[in-house]
Design a protein around this motif. Structure first.
Motif, mmCIF file in Angstrom:
data_model
loop_
_atom_site.group_PDB
_atom_site.id
_atom_site.type_symbol
_atom_site.label_atom_id
_atom_site.label_comp_id
_atom_site.label_asym_id
_atom_site.label_seq_id
_atom_site.Cartn_x
_atom_site.Cartn_y
_atom_site.Cartn_z
ATOM 1 N N ARG A 1 40.150 -49.553 67.296
ATOM 2 C CA ARG A 1 41.301 -49.690 66.422
ATOM 3 C C ARG A 1 42.566 -49.508 67.250
ATOM 4 N NH1 ARG A 1 42.009 -48.885 60.851
ATOM 5 N NH2 ARG A 1 44.167 -48.450 60.321
ATOM 6 N N VAL A 2 43.591 -50.266 66.913
ATOM 7 C CA VAL A 2 44.894 -50.055 67.525
ATOM 8 C C VAL A 2 45.636 -49.035 66.664
ATOM 9 C CG1 VAL A 2 47.120 -51.072 68.136
ATOM 10 C CG2 VAL A 2 44.998 -52.312 68.627
ATOM 11 N N MET B 1 42.041 -47.434 70.737
ATOM 12 C CA MET B 1 41.010 -46.412 70.888
ATOM 13 C C MET B 1 39.672 -47.018 70.525
ATOM 14 S SD MET B 1 40.643 -42.604 69.315
ATOM 15 C CE MET B 1 39.055 -41.753 69.427
ATOM 16 N N THR B 2 38.692 -46.774 71.382
ATOM 17 C CA THR B 2 37.317 -47.199 71.130
ATOM 18 C C THR B 2 36.468 -45.950 70.982
ATOM 19 O OG1 THR B 2 37.650 -49.180 72.461
ATOM 20 C CG2 THR B 2 35.376 -48.554 72.022
ATOM 21 N N LEU B 3 35.637 -45.933 69.965
ATOM 22 C CA LEU B 3 34.726 -44.830 69.725
ATOM 23 C C LEU B 3 33.321 -45.434 69.687
ATOM 24 C CD1 LEU B 3 35.277 -42.112 67.006
ATOM 25 C CD2 LEU B 3 33.067 -42.719 67.915
ATOM 26 N N ARG B 4 32.473 -44.967 70.573
ATOM 27 C CA ARG B 4 31.108 -45.504 70.660
ATOM 28 C C ARG B 4 30.105 -44.368 70.543
ATOM 29 N NH1 ARG B 4 28.357 -48.591 75.819
ATOM 30 N NH2 ARG B 4 26.495 -49.305 74.708
ATOM 31 N N ASN B 5 29.131 -44.536 69.670
ATOM 32 C CA ASN B 5 28.029 -43.583 69.509
ATOM 33 C C ASN B 5 26.731 -44.290 69.835
ATOM 34 O OD1 ASN B 5 29.179 -41.057 68.363
ATOM 35 N ND2 ASN B 5 29.936 -42.471 66.815
ATOM 36 N N THR B 6 25.952 -43.692 70.714
ATOM 37 C CA THR B 6 24.643 -44.246 71.063
ATOM 38 C C THR B 6 23.609 -43.131 70.966
ATOM 39 O OG1 THR B 6 25.055 -43.840 73.416
ATOM 40 C CG2 THR B 6 25.547 -46.050 72.591
ATOM 41 N N GLY B 7 22.396 -43.512 70.642
ATOM 42 C CA GLY B 7 21.329 -42.527 70.572
ATOM 43 C C GLY B 7 19.993 -43.171 70.310
ATOM 44 N N ARG B 8 18.951 -42.366 70.435
ATOM 45 C CA ARG B 8 17.592 -42.820 70.177
ATOM 46 C C ARG B 8 16.944 -41.873 69.178
ATOM 47 N NH1 ARG B 8 15.624 -47.049 72.232
ATOM 48 N NH2 ARG B 8 16.457 -47.903 74.126
ATOM 49 N N ALA C 1 40.508 -44.816 61.059
ATOM 50 C CA ALA C 1 41.644 -45.062 60.163
ATOM 51 C C ALA C 1 42.338 -43.739 59.836
ATOM 52 C CB ALA C 1 41.180 -45.752 58.884
ATOM 53 N N ARG C 2 41.566 -42.695 59.594
ATOM 54 C CA ARG C 2 42.131 -41.368 59.304
ATOM 55 C C ARG C 2 42.860 -40.822 60.536
ATOM 56 N NH1 ARG C 2 44.828 -38.052 56.558
ATOM 57 N NH2 ARG C 2 44.195 -35.876 56.691
ATOM 58 N N LEU C 3 42.269 -40.985 61.701
ATOM 59 C CA LEU C 3 42.923 -40.553 62.942
ATOM 60 C C LEU C 3 44.263 -41.262 63.100
ATOM 61 C CD1 LEU C 3 42.856 -39.114 65.756
ATOM 62 C CD2 LEU C 3 41.736 -41.161 66.595
ATOM 63 N N ALA C 4 44.276 -42.566 62.860
ATOM 64 C CA ALA C 4 45.516 -43.337 62.971
ATOM 65 C C ALA C 4 46.563 -42.791 62.005
ATOM 66 C CB ALA C 4 45.259 -44.822 62.699
ATOM 67 N N ALA D 1 38.542 -32.314 65.210
ATOM 68 C CA ALA D 1 37.528 -33.206 64.635
ATOM 69 C C ALA D 1 37.355 -33.060 63.119
ATOM 70 C CB ALA D 1 36.195 -33.047 65.358
ATOM 71 N N PRO D 2 37.305 -31.849 62.553
ATOM 72 C CA PRO D 2 37.128 -31.768 61.096
ATOM 73 C C PRO D 2 38.290 -32.382 60.303
ATOM 74 C CG PRO D 2 36.553 -29.678 62.119
ATOM 75 C CD PRO D 2 37.212 -30.531 63.180
ATOM 76 N N GLU D 3 39.453 -32.507 60.924
ATOM 77 C CA GLU D 3 40.601 -33.088 60.229
ATOM 78 C C GLU D 3 40.478 -34.608 60.117
ATOM 79 O OE1 GLU D 3 45.485 -32.998 60.367
ATOM 80 O OE2 GLU D 3 44.368 -31.983 61.932
ATOM 81 N N TRP D 4 39.920 -35.261 61.136
ATOM 82 C CA TRP D 4 39.885 -36.724 61.095
ATOM 83 C C TRP D 4 38.500 -37.331 60.941
ATOM 84 C CZ3 TRP D 4 38.084 -39.923 65.232
ATOM 85 C CH2 TRP D 4 37.858 -39.283 66.453
#
Length: 147
Positions: free
Chosen positions: A10-11, A105-112, A137-140, A29-32
């Motif tokens: 997101r920009v 900002m790019t947010l990437r989550n990876t896992g198995r 969107a909340r962070l923005a 983190a709990p805020e956004w």
């Protein structure tokens, strides 16, 4: 075993240093993040490589407790955290770059996921994508309001 890999960007219409400083502080983190209820530091703040924090979150109706460990930190550029313990091995990566009108900002989550979670991976992936879009969107909203 199905892998989960969710990448959202997101920009944000705020200076890169402000966006990165706010997002990279786990105490915020709990805020956004809508699904994160609490963060407790295991190590002394501020965030740095090796920092550990205990997170309590809700996801798909379940309470999840896990510990994140910071693996990489390049201020105003990149933050990588991975679960040190918890039910679902996860790696979270934030990246920030100037985007003319603000910060991309790019947010990437990876896992198995394993066990039952591996069967539910497609549902988890879709839910994570929706939640992550809302979180950015909340962070923005928060960071742009402080601009």
């Amino acid at each position: 075993m199905a892998a989960v890999d969710v990448r959202v960007e997101r920009v944000i219409h705020a200076p890169l240093a402000r966006v990165a400083a706010y997002a990279a502080d786990p105490s915020n983190a709990p805020e956004w993040y809508a699904n994160i209820d609490s963060v407790e530091w295991r190590t002394e703040p501020p965030v740095r490589v090796g920092s550990e924090m205990d997170f309590v979150a809700r996801f798909l109706g379940r309470r999840i407790a896990y510990t994140y460990r910071v693996e990489e930190l390049v201020p105003s550029e990149r933050l990588v955290m991975a679960t040190a313990q918890g039910p679902f091995p996860m790696r979270t990566e934030y990246t920030w770059m100037s985007a003319g009108v603000g910060t991309r900002m790019t947010l990437r989550n990876t896992g198995r996921p394993s066990g039952f979670a591996s069967v539910a991976a497609p549902i988890m992936k879709a839910a994570m994508r929706r939640a992550t879009n809302k979180d950015l969107a909340r962070l923005a909203q928060i960071v742009e309001r402080r601009a």
